[in-house]
Motif scaffolding. Sequence first.
Motif, short mmCIF file in Angstrom:
data_model
loop_
_atom_site.label_atom_id
_atom_site.label_comp_id
_atom_site.label_asym_id
_atom_site.label_seq_id
_atom_site.Cartn_x
_atom_site.Cartn_y
_atom_site.Cartn_z
N LYS A 58 0.82 -1.21 0.00
CA LYS A 58 0.00 0.00 0.00
C LYS A 58 0.85 1.27 0.00
N GLY A 59 2.16 1.09 0.03
CA GLY A 59 3.05 2.25 -0.05
C GLY A 59 3.36 2.90 1.28
N PHE A 60 3.13 2.19 2.40
CA PHE A 60 3.48 2.76 3.70
C PHE A 60 4.99 3.02 3.75
N PRO A 61 5.43 4.12 4.31
CA PRO A 61 6.87 4.28 4.59
C PRO A 61 7.32 3.17 5.55
N TRP A 62 8.58 2.81 5.49
CA TRP A 62 9.06 1.68 6.31
C TRP A 62 8.80 1.88 7.80
N PRO A 63 8.97 3.07 8.37
CA PRO A 63 8.61 3.23 9.79
C PRO A 63 7.12 2.97 10.04
N SER A 64 6.27 3.36 9.08
CA SER A 64 4.83 3.12 9.24
C SER A 64 4.50 1.63 9.10
N VAL A 65 5.27 0.90 8.28
CA VAL A 65 5.07 -0.54 8.16
C VAL A 65 5.37 -1.20 9.50
N ALA A 66 6.46 -0.76 10.15
CA ALA A 66 6.79 -1.31 11.47
C ALA A 66 5.70 -0.99 12.48
N LEU A 67 5.13 0.22 12.42
CA LEU A 67 4.03 0.59 13.32
C LEU A 67 2.80 -0.27 13.06
N ALA A 68 2.55 -0.58 11.79
CA ALA A 68 1.40 -1.42 11.45
C ALA A 68 1.52 -2.81 12.07
N VAL A 69 2.77 -3.32 12.11
CA VAL A 69 3.00 -4.63 12.73
C VAL A 69 2.72 -4.55 14.23
N HIS A 70 3.19 -3.48 14.87
CA HIS A 70 2.92 -3.31 16.30
C HIS A 70 1.42 -3.22 16.56
N LEU A 107 -3.93 4.64 8.24
CA LEU A 107 -4.69 4.03 9.33
C LEU A 107 -6.01 3.45 8.81
N GLN A 108 -6.62 4.17 7.85
CA GLN A 108 -7.87 3.68 7.27
C GLN A 108 -7.63 2.40 6.46
N HIS A 109 -6.55 2.38 5.70
CA HIS A 109 -6.18 1.17 4.94
C HIS A 109 -5.98 -0.02 5.90
N LEU A 110 -5.33 0.26 7.02
CA LEU A 110 -5.03 -0.80 7.98
C LEU A 110 -6.32 -1.35 8.61
N VAL A 111 -7.25 -0.44 8.94
CA VAL A 111 -8.53 -0.88 9.51
C VAL A 111 -9.29 -1.75 8.51
N ASN A 112 -9.34 -1.30 7.25
CA ASN A 112 -10.02 -2.09 6.21
C ASN A 112 -9.38 -3.47 6.05
N HIS A 113 -8.05 -3.51 6.20
CA HIS A 113 -7.33 -4.79 6.08
C HIS A 113 -7.76 -5.75 7.19
N PHE A 114 -7.87 -5.25 8.42
CA PHE A 114 -8.26 -6.11 9.54
C PHE A 114 -9.72 -6.53 9.44
N LEU A 115 -10.56 -5.66 8.91
CA LEU A 115 -11.97 -6.03 8.75
C LEU A 115 -12.13 -7.15 7.72
N ARG A 116 -11.28 -7.13 6.68
CA ARG A 116 -11.38 -8.15 5.63
C ARG A 116 -10.70 -9.47 6.01
N THR A 117 -9.77 -9.41 6.96
CA THR A 117 -9.00 -10.62 7.29
C THR A 117 -9.26 -11.08 8.72
N PHE A 118 -8.75 -10.35 9.68
CA PHE A 118 -8.82 -10.76 11.08
C PHE A 118 -10.26 -10.90 11.57
N PHE A 119 -11.08 -9.90 11.32
CA PHE A 119 -12.45 -9.95 11.84
C PHE A 119 -13.34 -10.88 11.02
N ARG A 120 -13.04 -11.08 9.75
CA ARG A 120 -13.82 -12.03 8.96
C ARG A 120 -13.65 -13.45 9.48
N HIS A 121 -12.44 -13.75 10.00
CA HIS A 121 -12.16 -15.09 10.54
C HIS A 121 -11.90 -15.00 12.05
#
Length: 282
Positions: A58-70, A107-121
Amino acid sequence: MSCLTAEDVREVVKLQKEDGRCHLIKLLKWEVFDEEKDLRPGILLDYLYNTIIFAAEKGFPWPSVALAVHFSEELLYETKGKTMQDAVGKLRDKCEQYQNKLNPNYLQHLVNHFLRTFFRHYRLYQFVLCEVRELDQTIQNLEVHVPQEVPPLKDGIDVELWKYQQHIAVLNEAEAQLRANMTVFRETWQLKSEQELEKFYEDLKIQDKEVIERTILEKIVKDAHDIQVTVTSEILQKEVETAFQILDLKLQKRIVPLPVSRSFLSSATKETKAGKISIKKK
């Protein structure tokens, strides 16, 4: 919780999937595990790995990718054992905590990602996190026989000729085994003869200067001779038996018909046809 840096997630993304997952295990300082025997760490690893790949694509900067993992790791453990409604509330709380850390768009992209993956299962993740699995596995060790290296086709021979060579090789091996057995048998009986004679002489107990009567001397010579004759007779009988067996093998080798190669037959047939053609021309 993990402490992945921007450089860590960058290294993971640069690798192929399996290599990236293995590298992520090292970065997380997890112990090596068998995914076939224990599904939980493998599923959790995929959960974190997929978050890294998603954020990077999605083009997150590398520091933001690390934050997404956290973010994803905290959400996973904070919702452990919670209902779906409570889990959604936790997601809302996490968004408030990270609104000053992540770009609102990311942050919005990340929320949509969790709704499609984590919360779906969600129920499956809860089952993996909360339920203790009873392992019931049967492991079978199968021996794999690797095929022999195929020789070049130019070294190939007719199948009948190959069978003939294999048969002759078996007969030669049997003959060599008979000769080896005969050598061992001869050496064994010769050693036995030496040991019996040595024991025989030790049992005589004759003094060096003692005068031996003729009858006693004759008996001594006869007994010693009998020991040698017995051994020689056993060796000779075995040699005769072995000789007949070897002769039988030699006879078998002589009577085995030598197959005619098909290539020879085809060439001979061509020569015959060529000869007939030349005769007609004359």
